[in-house]
Design a protein around this motif. Structure first.
Motif, PDB file in Angstrom:
ATOM      1  N   THR A 168       0.849  -1.188   0.000  1.00  0.00           N
ATOM      2  CA  THR A 168       0.000   0.000   0.000  1.00  0.00           C
ATOM      3  C   THR A 168       0.884   1.237   0.000  1.00  0.00           C
ATOM      4  O   THR A 168       2.016   1.207   0.494  1.00  0.00           O
ATOM      5  N   ILE A 169       0.369   2.322  -0.568  1.00  0.00           N
ATOM      6  CA  ILE A 169       1.069   3.602  -0.581  1.00  0.00           C
ATOM      7  C   ILE A 169       0.091   4.692  -0.153  1.00  0.00           C
ATOM      8  O   ILE A 169      -1.095   4.656  -0.529  1.00  0.00           O
ATOM      9  N   THR A 170       0.588   5.631   0.644  1.00  0.00           N
ATOM     10  CA  THR A 170      -0.216   6.754   1.106  1.00  0.00           C
ATOM     11  C   THR A 170       0.635   8.017   1.064  1.00  0.00           C
ATOM     12  O   THR A 170       1.850   7.951   0.877  1.00  0.00           O
ATOM     13  N   SER A 171      -0.021   9.155   1.258  1.00  0.00           N
ATOM     14  CA  SER A 171       0.692  10.416   1.386  1.00  0.00           C
ATOM     15  C   SER A 171       0.121  11.171   2.574  1.00  0.00           C
ATOM     16  O   SER A 171      -1.098  11.318   2.681  1.00  0.00           O
ATOM     17  N   PRO A 172       0.995  11.665   3.465  1.00  0.00           N
ATOM     18  CA  PRO A 172       0.486  12.502   4.542  1.00  0.00           C
ATOM     19  C   PRO A 172       0.022  13.882   4.049  1.00  0.00           C
ATOM     20  O   PRO A 172      -0.629  14.608   4.788  1.00  0.00           O
ATOM     21  N   ALA A 173       0.311  14.209   2.792  1.00  0.00           N
ATOM     22  CA  ALA A 173      -0.094  15.507   2.231  1.00  0.00           C
ATOM     23  C   ALA A 173      -1.543  15.502   1.744  1.00  0.00           C
ATOM     24  O   ALA A 173      -2.190  16.546   1.711  1.00  0.00           O
ATOM     25  N   HIS A 187      -2.233   9.802 -10.445  1.00  0.00           N
ATOM     26  CA  HIS A 187      -1.977   8.465  -9.912  1.00  0.00           C
ATOM     27  C   HIS A 187      -0.506   8.337  -9.551  1.00  0.00           C
ATOM     28  O   HIS A 187       0.355   8.380 -10.437  1.00  0.00           O
ATOM     29  N   PHE A 188      -0.234   8.191  -8.259  1.00  0.00           N
ATOM     30  CA  PHE A 188       1.111   7.924  -7.770  1.00  0.00           C
ATOM     31  C   PHE A 188       1.212   6.406  -7.655  1.00  0.00           C
ATOM     32  O   PHE A 188       0.713   5.812  -6.690  1.00  0.00           O
ATOM     33  N   ARG A 189       1.808   5.774  -8.661  1.00  0.00           N
ATOM     34  CA  ARG A 189       1.863   4.311  -8.757  1.00  0.00           C
ATOM     35  C   ARG A 189       3.236   3.807  -8.337  1.00  0.00           C
ATOM     36  O   ARG A 189       4.252   4.204  -8.905  1.00  0.00           O
ATOM     37  N   LEU A 190       3.247   2.937  -7.358  1.00  0.00           N
ATOM     38  CA  LEU A 190       4.478   2.341  -6.858  1.00  0.00           C
ATOM     39  C   LEU A 190       4.491   0.868  -7.222  1.00  0.00           C
ATOM     40  O   LEU A 190       3.496   0.175  -7.042  1.00  0.00           O
ATOM     41  N   ALA A 191       5.616   0.399  -7.747  1.00  0.00           N
ATOM     42  CA  ALA A 191       5.767  -1.013  -8.061  1.00  0.00           C
ATOM     43  C   ALA A 191       6.974  -1.569  -7.322  1.00  0.00           C
ATOM     44  O   ALA A 191       8.051  -0.961  -7.324  1.00  0.00           O
ATOM     45  N   ALA A 192       6.777  -2.697  -6.668  1.00  0.00           N
ATOM     46  CA  ALA A 192       7.867  -3.451  -6.061  1.00  0.00           C
ATOM     47  C   ALA A 192       8.418  -4.373  -7.140  1.00  0.00           C
ATOM     48  O   ALA A 192       7.654  -5.035  -7.854  1.00  0.00           O
ATOM     49  N   LEU A 193       9.736  -4.388  -7.262  1.00  0.00           N
ATOM     50  CA  LEU A 193      10.384  -5.151  -8.332  1.00  0.00           C
ATOM     51  C   LEU A 193      11.243  -6.281  -7.776  1.00  0.00           C
ATOM     52  O   LEU A 193      11.780  -6.180  -6.669  1.00  0.00           O
ATOM     53  N   ASP A 194      11.426  -7.325  -8.608  1.00  0.00           N
ATOM     54  CA  ASP A 194      12.300  -8.441  -8.238  1.00  0.00           C
ATOM     55  C   ASP A 194      13.749  -8.196  -8.655  1.00  0.00           C
ATOM     56  O   ASP A 194      14.609  -9.032  -8.442  1.00  0.00           O
ATOM     57  N   ALA A 195      14.031  -7.044  -9.247  1.00  0.00           N
ATOM     58  CA  ALA A 195      15.385  -6.695  -9.698  1.00  0.00           C
ATOM     59  C   ALA A 195      15.959  -5.626  -8.784  1.00  0.00           C
ATOM     60  O   ALA A 195      15.274  -4.646  -8.475  1.00  0.00           O
ATOM     61  N   SER A 201      13.810  -3.690  -5.289  1.00  0.00           N
ATOM     62  CA  SER A 201      13.820  -2.250  -5.546  1.00  0.00           C
ATOM     63  C   SER A 201      12.393  -1.820  -5.868  1.00  0.00           C
ATOM     64  O   SER A 201      11.492  -2.662  -5.982  1.00  0.00           O
ATOM     65  N   TYR A 202      12.227  -0.496  -6.012  1.00  0.00           N
ATOM     66  CA  TYR A 202      10.923   0.064  -6.352  1.00  0.00           C
ATOM     67  C   TYR A 202      11.066   1.029  -7.516  1.00  0.00           C
ATOM     68  O   TYR A 202      12.133   1.598  -7.758  1.00  0.00           O
ATOM     69  N   VAL A 203       9.935   1.244  -8.185  1.00  0.00           N
ATOM     70  CA  VAL A 203       9.824   2.320  -9.171  1.00  0.00           C
ATOM     71  C   VAL A 203       8.514   3.047  -8.881  1.00  0.00           C
ATOM     72  O   VAL A 203       7.522   2.426  -8.482  1.00  0.00           O
ATOM     73  N   LEU A 204       8.547   4.371  -9.038  1.00  0.00           N
ATOM     74  CA  LEU A 204       7.366   5.199  -8.821  1.00  0.00           C
ATOM     75  C   LEU A 204       7.108   6.005 -10.077  1.00  0.00           C
ATOM     76  O   LEU A 204       8.041   6.582 -10.642  1.00  0.00           O
ATOM     77  N   HIS A 257       9.324  -7.241 -14.218  1.00  0.00           N
ATOM     78  CA  HIS A 257       9.931  -7.326 -12.886  1.00  0.00           C
ATOM     79  C   HIS A 257       8.967  -6.988 -11.754  1.00  0.00           C
ATOM     80  O   HIS A 257       9.321  -7.095 -10.585  1.00  0.00           O
ATOM     81  N   ILE A 258       7.742  -6.582 -12.075  1.00  0.00           N
ATOM     82  CA  ILE A 258       6.780  -6.170 -11.049  1.00  0.00           C
ATOM     83  C   ILE A 258       6.245  -7.378 -10.286  1.00  0.00           C
ATOM     84  O   ILE A 258       5.753  -8.325 -10.887  1.00  0.00           O
ATOM     85  N   ILE A 259       6.360  -7.298  -8.954  1.00  0.00           N
ATOM     86  CA  ILE A 259       5.802  -8.364  -8.115  1.00  0.00           C
ATOM     87  C   ILE A 259       4.632  -7.857  -7.264  1.00  0.00           C
ATOM     88  O   ILE A 259       3.873  -8.656  -6.723  1.00  0.00           O
TER      89      ILE A 259
END
Length: 153
Positions: A4-9, A111-119, A42-45, A140-142
Motif C-alpha cells: 500500500t502507498i499513502t501520502s500525509p499531504a 496516480h502515484f503508482r508504486l511497483a515493487a520489483l524483483d530486480a 527495488s521500487y519504481v514510482l 519485474h513487477i511483483i
C-alpha cells in the motif's frame, strides 16, 4: 497484506495541496508505503494524469529506489535518494513536475503508482521517457499500489 502507498499531504481521492503543483512550489509530496513482498529488491514510482487532453501525461518517474526504503520525503529527487534515477517526464524534464492541468478543464486525477520489483537495479538511461520506463519494468513487477490525488485550475 499487500503493498500500500499513502501520502500525509493528501488522502486517496482528495485534493493535492498547491505546494505540490506547478502553481505552487512544485515539490513532490511525501509518500509512505508498507507491506512490500519479502522478495522486493527495488521500487519504481510513476506519477500519471490520465485526464490530460492529449492522453496520459507522465509527471515523474523515480526508479532504482532501494528495497529498504519505506517512503519518500517531500521534495525528493534522484540527487537526494542515493542510487535512484529519474527519467524524462511529459514536460521534457528529468525531475518531478507537479500538476498543472489546463484552466477550466475540470478535475484531473494524479496516480502515484508504486511497483515493487524483483530486480535490485535497472540500467535505464536518464534520457528515457517515463512511459518507456514503465514498459521496461513490467516483467519485474511483483506488487503494485497507488494513491490518487485530485487537482484542478
Amino acid at each position: 497484506m499487500s503493498l500500500t502507498i499513502t501520502s500525509p499531504a493528501f488522502r486517496d481521492g482528495e485534493v493535492i495541496p498547491i505546494r505540490h503543483t506547478r502553481d505552487g512550489e512544485n515539490l513532490s509530496p511525501p509518500l509512505a508505503w508498507r507491506d512490500a513482498p519479502p522478495e522486493t529488491r527495488s521500487y519504481v514510482l510513476i506519477v500519471e494524469d490520465p485526464d490530460a487532453p492529449s492522453g496520459t501525461f507522465r509527471h515523474w518517474v523515480l526508479y532504482n529506489i532501494p528495497a529498504g526504503e519505506t517512503g519518500l520525503p517531500e521534495g525528493t529527487s534522484a540527487q537526494v535518494l542515493r542510487g535512484a534515477g529519474e527519467c524524462v517526464n511529459g514536460f521534457g524534464k528529468t525531475r518531478y513536475d507537479g500538476p498543472q492541468p489546463p484552466k477550466g478543464h475540470g478535475p484531473h486525477h494524479y496516480h502515484f503508482r508504486l511497483a515493487a520489483l524483483d530486480a535490485p537495479r535497472l540500467d535505464i538511461p536518464a534520457s528515457t521517457r517515463a512511459e518507456d520506463v514503465w514498459a521496461k519494468v513490467q516483467p519485474h513487477i511483483i506488487a503494485e499500489a497507488e494513491v490518487v490525488g485530485v487537482y484542478e485550475r
